[in-house]
Design an enzyme around this catalytic site. Structure first.
Site, PDB file in Angstrom:
ATOM      1  N   ASP A  87      37.705  43.854  18.450  1.00  0.00           N
ATOM      2  CA  ASP A  87      36.680  44.563  17.690  1.00  0.00           C
ATOM      3  C   ASP A  87      35.730  45.324  18.609  1.00  0.00           C
ATOM      4  OD1 ASP A  87      35.241  44.941  15.056  1.00  0.00           O
ATOM      5  OD2 ASP A  87      33.650  43.983  16.203  1.00  0.00           O
ATOM      6  N   GLU A 126      40.303  48.298  18.336  1.00  0.00           N
ATOM      7  CA  GLU A 126      39.523  49.083  17.386  1.00  0.00           C
ATOM      8  C   GLU A 126      38.546  49.892  18.239  1.00  0.00           C
ATOM      9  OE1 GLU A 126      35.872  49.576  14.634  1.00  0.00           O
ATOM     10  OE2 GLU A 126      36.074  47.809  15.898  1.00  0.00           O
TER      11      GLU A 126
END
Length: 808
Positions: free
Chosen positions: A463, A516
């Site tokens: 993330d 990401e």
């Protein structure tokens, strides 16, 4: 006290023990050789009387109380036992109520951690450090310098603290008994003192002070009699006035929130049966395989009950399904819908439900909201046994400021930077890791590998990578510090990611590393040997943002935003991409995917079919967030279960059927995935028809060697993003041949209006769109049509092969 014994007392050291201000308690407590015998100290604050029992001959010696706070001491002559090595013993303790019990002395077992582990950890290269840090049920044979320890093992009869004949360890140690307990280890270099505390010692930090390993920052202690299920924390003395209680950074299980103590657990206490899956994964080629991911938040996919706002009386086991309970239902649904993988939003322990798991306090612990570590192992094993891969979201970019967590762990900025310009996200209210500190980098790399090793994760999706790469991410001028070259690149984070990639892929087990990353940072999926970051796949955030904005536009005005539809192919091969409609797109008042679509109800569904169809046909792997597959009407709310009652309504059922059909179609056609990362897999036919908002392109499968009779698949894709039907619409095609429609989003069974092309189309030698040949078709409104193309040359070759076969 006899004079000789008095002369052996180090009263200053004893005072440090009494006041719990000692980082090397083994220098005083436990046994040590002196002239003529062995001197043993024990600190037992609640004892009225203590005796030492020699296990080899049963002799018992009463210990003298050297300090009224509970320090007991005895000098045992060498004549009292065989040899001149430190003997094995136990302590018989009588409390002030006269109750007597026999206990092991934890300071009889020293040097169990091993300085070789400390050295590798301090260098930042001990990537399985989790096998030694944290709390491990263990068996110890021998004592002092001759100790031999086996981690992640429990007493045969499951009664911790019992002694038994040694069955492991070196030959010398096998002549002694085995002692069972738990070995604790933690990194806190700037601590004055670290203790293990829990119910087993009444949370008294004086009782189990940990031993600093050499001059390092690692503290460890083996506590006999402590087993699985015990809760504990580390009590860390910062200075003369302040101590803090911390959750174990390497803790493998944690109490259910809002409690936050760590729990001793045995990660070896599960029998995996997914060996066939893991073996097949090793030879799996992700680049040339279909990957369709269903993104899931376990806590809200389905709930047992939904507490009212502010109602704290509902226990987690009443609100959430256990990992074991939800596994069969989720697996059945994912299989039915045709997904290849699920991606779980963070399951690492976190205190706040509203963070969705992205503010982690227990990096090595699956959240206890849904069960135990063994329950989560069952979940992973179940998915694998049913042919479903599992990708885990992972958050190395930042961590929360919770007092029990990593923040100022040993009283200093240990895991984070001290300067807030380097160590804080001003808008997120979280802390940034100090990636340049070897032990911190080791912690993070080991953690990513841990989830693959211990829980058989098939992928790690990282993330907020952009926030790691840029020193000025989310910051204004004056809120960040440039790197050594004056730039905004975080050089330490880059090195961390490259080292992680190399360690991750050195395993050669087929697991994926996914980023990401929301910017145009180059070579995210490039090799570290070529200055890349080394990820296997990257979320295509640019495509998601552009295409979502395009689809939100009224079809009448889409021609003015045509570039947002086609721009993704300009950079499609700069990285290895996953196309995503993720949770980020359906929260914070953005609305659900259905709600984003313009028009009345029927038009919204048609738009959504076109959007999902285009994503499926576009190069790149696929991801869709839960609930969007049946056109959830409201945006996602982690406090509520998905509205499954909507999925039972006809219009939602039809969309759900369509998504299932898309997944099945995608996986059945190699042209849609085999050359995702190669320019040979895609060819524009028409990308400039903004007036009609129509694009056409080809997708190609990989050439198959040795199978000349089977030409690689060629698919013609036609996308119409207006609600207008076009009949006899001419399309240029790349070769002369036949084109058979094999998929149409406007079929009535998918909720469409039925404008399809039931008959095969033969190309004509009519030039169009710069092509020598063309076909005329019916283009459905807000629809996707896919034709299988067969060139004239391939058709003639197939006919010849058929005729040859008949003659034979």
């Amino acid at each position: 006290m006899k004079q000789r014994l008095y002369d052996l007392m180090d009263w200053e050291a004893i005072e440090a023990i009494v006041y719990a201000d000692e980082d090397r308690p083994q220098r005083t407590l436990g046994p040590r050789k002196v002239r003529g015998g062995v001197l043993v100290h024990a600190f037992l604050p609640e004892a009225a009387k203590v005796s030492l029992l020699l296990t080899e001959n049963g002799r018992c010696y009463e210990m003298e109380q050297a300090d009224e706070a509970g320090v007991f001491v005895v000098l045992i002559s060498y004549r009292s036992f065989a040899g001149k090595e430190i003997p094995d013993y136990r302590l018989i303790v009588q409390d002030r109520d006269g109750i007597e019990k026999t206990v092991e002395d934890p300071y009889l077992y020293q040097d169990l951690f091993g300085m070789n582990h400390v050295k590798r950890f301090e260098e930042g290269i001990h990537y399985d450090i989790y096998r030694y840090m944290g709390a491990h049920p263990a068996a110890v044979t021998g004592r002092m310098e001759q100790c031999d320890i086996t981690f992640d093992i429990e007493p045969p009869a499951k009664t911790t603290g019992q002694r038994g004949k040694a069955s492991r360890g070196n030959k010398a140690a096998q002549t002694t008994e085995t002692v069972y307990g738990t070995h604790f280890a933690v990194w806190a270099p700037n601590a004055r003192r670290v203790s293990v505390v829990g119910d087993f010692n009444a949370w008294d930090g004086r009782k189990h002070m940990m031993m600093r390993q050499g001059d390092s920052g690692v503290f460890s202690l083996f506590i006999p009699g402590i087993g699985t299920g015990e809760i504990y924390k580390y009590e860390i003395q910062i200075n003369d006035r302040e101590t803090v209680l911390k959750t174990d950074p390497y803790g493998f299980a944690c109490e259910v929130r809002p409690a936050n103590a760590s729990i001793v657990t045995n990660l070896a206490d599960y029998s995996w049966t997914d060996g066939a899956w893991l073996k097949a994964r090793k030879s799996w080629n992700a680049s040339e395989s279909p990957i369709s991911i269903y993104e899931v938040h376990l806590g809200s996919w389905k709930k047992k009950c939904e507490p009212l706002e502010g109602d704290a009386t509902v226990r987690p086991e009443e609100e959430f399904f256990n990992y074991r309970e939800i596994a069969p239902e989720l697996a059945a649904y994912v299989k039915k819908m045709g997904y290849t993988h699920i991606e779980l939003m963070p399951v690492m322990e976190h205190p706040l439900d509203e963070s969705w798991g992205y503010q982690v306090t227990g990096y090595f612990a699956p959240t206890s909201r849904y069960g135990s570590p063994q329950d989560f192992m069952y979940f992973m094993n179940y998915m694998h046994e049913h042919g479903i891969g599992v990708i885990l979201d992972w958050v190395p970019a930042h961590f929360p400021k919770d007092a029990n967590g990593l923040a100022r762990f040993d009283g200093t900025c240990l895991y984070e930077h001290q300067d807030p310009r380097q160590g804080e996200h001003p808008h997120w209210g979280t802390l940034i890791y100090n990636y340049g500190r070897p032990e911190v980098a080791n912690f993070l790399i080991a953690n990513a590998l841990y989830w693959v090793d211990q829980y058989h994760a098939d992928g790690i999706r990282m993330d907020a990578v952009a926030s790691m790469l840029y020193l000025d991410y989310g910051k204004q001028d004056g809120e960040w510090i440039a790197n050594m070259y004056g730039g905004n690149e975080n050089l330490e984070a880059i090195k961390l990611l490259q080292n992680l990639s190399q360690a991750f892929h050195a395993r050669k087990d087929g697991a994926l590393l996914i980023a990401e990353e929301s910017t145009a940072w180059p070579k995210v999926t490039g090799s570290p040997d070529e200055d890349g970051l080394g990820f296997d796949l990257k979320w295509n955030m640019g495509w998601m943002n552009d295409f979502t904005a395009y689809m939100q536009t009224d079809p009448l005005f889409r021609k003015g935003r045509h570039g947002m539809l086609t721009f993704s192919m300009v950079y499609a091969y700069s990285e290895k991409f996953i196309l995503v409609f993720s949770h980020d797109e359906v929260v914070h008042l953005k609305g659900s995917m259905l709600a984003k679509m313009p028009g009345d109800a029927d038009t919204k569904y048609a738009n959504l079919r076109a959007a999902y169809g285009f994503m499926t046909m576009h190069p790149g792997k696929k991801l869709l967030f839960m609930g969007q597959e049946f056109a959830q009407e409201s945006e996602w709310n982690e406090k509520r279960s998905l509205p499954w009652e909507e999925a039972d309504q006809p219009e939602h059922q039809v969309l759900q059927k369509y998504v299932k059909a898309l997944n099945e179609f995608y996986q059945a056609h190699p042209a849609l995935y085999e050359l995702d990362e190669e320019t040979e897999g895609f060819e524009w036919l028409s990308s400039m028809d903004a007036d009609h908002s129509i694009i056409t392109f080809m997708r190609y499968a990989k050439e198959k060697k040795g199978k000349e009779q089977n030409a690689p698949e060629k698919l013609l894709v036609v996308c119409n993003f207006t609600p207008v039907v076009y009949e006899n619409f001419k399309i240029g095609v790349p070769f002369a041949g036949k084109f058979k429609e094999i998929f149409n989003s406007d079929r009535e069974e998918y909720g469409g209006t039925g404008f399809t092309n039931p008959r095969q189309k033969s190309s004509k030698a009519v030039a169009w769109d710069g092509r020598e040949n063309s076909i005329s078709i019916t283009v459905p409104p807000l629809g996707i049509s896919v034709f299988r193309g067969t060139s004239m040359e391939s058709s003639e070759k197939r006919e010849k092969n058929t005729q040859k076969g008949c003659k034979n």
